[in-house]
Design an enzyme around this catalytic site. Structure first.
Site, mmCIF file in Angstrom:
data_model
loop_
_atom_site.group_PDB
_atom_site.id
_atom_site.type_symbol
_atom_site.label_atom_id
_atom_site.label_comp_id
_atom_site.label_asym_id
_atom_site.label_seq_id
_atom_site.Cartn_x
_atom_site.Cartn_y
_atom_site.Cartn_z
ATOM 1 N N CYS A 72 37.618 43.545 38.897
ATOM 2 C CA CYS A 72 38.719 43.116 39.765
ATOM 3 C C CYS A 72 38.920 44.120 40.914
ATOM 4 O O CYS A 72 38.083 44.213 41.787
ATOM 5 C CB CYS A 72 39.989 42.899 38.940
ATOM 6 S SG CYS A 72 41.231 41.868 39.756
ATOM 7 N N HIS A 180 38.112 39.510 34.049
ATOM 8 C CA HIS A 180 38.460 40.668 33.221
ATOM 9 C C HIS A 180 37.869 40.584 31.815
ATOM 10 O O HIS A 180 38.488 40.022 30.911
ATOM 11 C CB HIS A 180 39.981 40.779 33.101
ATOM 12 C CG HIS A 180 40.670 41.227 34.341
ATOM 13 N ND1 HIS A 180 40.953 42.551 34.613
ATOM 14 C CD2 HIS A 180 41.137 40.518 35.400
ATOM 15 C CE1 HIS A 180 41.574 42.645 35.776
ATOM 16 N NE2 HIS A 180 41.695 41.419 36.281
ATOM 17 N N GLU A 182 37.708 42.990 29.686
ATOM 18 C CA GLU A 182 38.516 43.820 28.784
ATOM 19 C C GLU A 182 39.725 43.073 28.232
ATOM 20 O O GLU A 182 40.338 43.508 27.251
ATOM 21 C CB GLU A 182 38.961 45.104 29.506
ATOM 22 C CG GLU A 182 40.125 44.977 30.463
ATOM 23 C CD GLU A 182 39.795 44.363 31.813
ATOM 24 O OE1 GLU A 182 40.665 44.397 32.698
ATOM 25 O OE2 GLU A 182 38.667 43.840 31.986
#
Length: 214
Positions: A72, A180, A182
């Site tokens: 990002c 994302h 994560e």
């Protein structure tokens, strides 16, 4: 911290936070640049962050061939720092988008995607207002020719050229992606597909270590 805990708690690997004020990345096997709003994004997303003291060390680290992952805002920083081609512009909707998004694995042979299969659909969340990837036609031709487009959007939520969600540099060791991983490391989060990206990096780093000491 999402990224930190994904590596520590899910991947069970050693991880350390490095301040942007540091000037060395010696001793690390990989560098992961998280999302967020660096310096408030007041000029352009990632534009001010590229002047951080750590950036020269990041450039040297990338030159060494070790994995660098920018997520990002981290992707935006990598483009602003010249480590990846192109730029990230405002979403075509001019609105911030935050939702799960299906991606297509466009290259399953990279150090970031080796645990996936070619054309596999994975689901990762996006959360950005400036995620519209742009590059000129000549750059796009090079990205395609060198197989640098690792992930594509299936539905292209932000208007990115060629549905691009994630690309590498020509050497293949620097990946920038807007989604994302994560935030997709456990099923309770809606998807655990992000684990595949981190596992690919771990596998590469360990194989490199075996070669170095073999």
């Amino acid at each position: 911290m999402d990224l930190y805990y994904a590596i520590q708690d899910i991947m069970k690997e050693e991880v350390e936070l490095v301040s942007y004020k540091k000037d060395s990345l010696a001793g690390f096997d990989a560098v992961l640049i998280p999302g967020g709003f660096s310096y408030g994004d007041y000029l352009r997303s990632g534009a001010i962050a590229r002047f951080s003291p750590i950036i020269p060390a990041l450039r040297e680290f990338a030159k060494s061939g070790k994995p660098v992952l920018g997520i990002c805002n981290g992707f935006q920083i990598l483009t602003e720092a010249g480590l990846l081609p192109g730029s990230l512009q405002k979403n075509v909707s001019a609105k911030f988008i935050c939702k799960p998004e299906p991606l297509v694995v466009n290259n399953a042979d990279s150090m970031f995607s080796s645990t996936f299969k070619l054309a596999q659909i994975i689901n990762l969340p996006i959360a950005h207002g400036d995620g519209n990837y742009y590059c000129d036609q000549e750059t796009l031709k090079q990205l395609i020719a060198n197989d640098q487009i690792i992930f594509k959007y299936r539905n292209n939520p932000n208007g990115s050229v060629a549905n691009i969600a994630g690309i590498t540099n020509k050497a293949g060791n620097v990946l920038g992606m807007m989604p994302h991983p994560e935030r997709a490391v456990e099923d309770i989060l809606g998807s655990s597909d992000g684990v595949g990206i981190f596992q690919s990096i771990v596998n590469y780093a360990k194989s490199r270590e075996v070669v170095a000491h073999g």
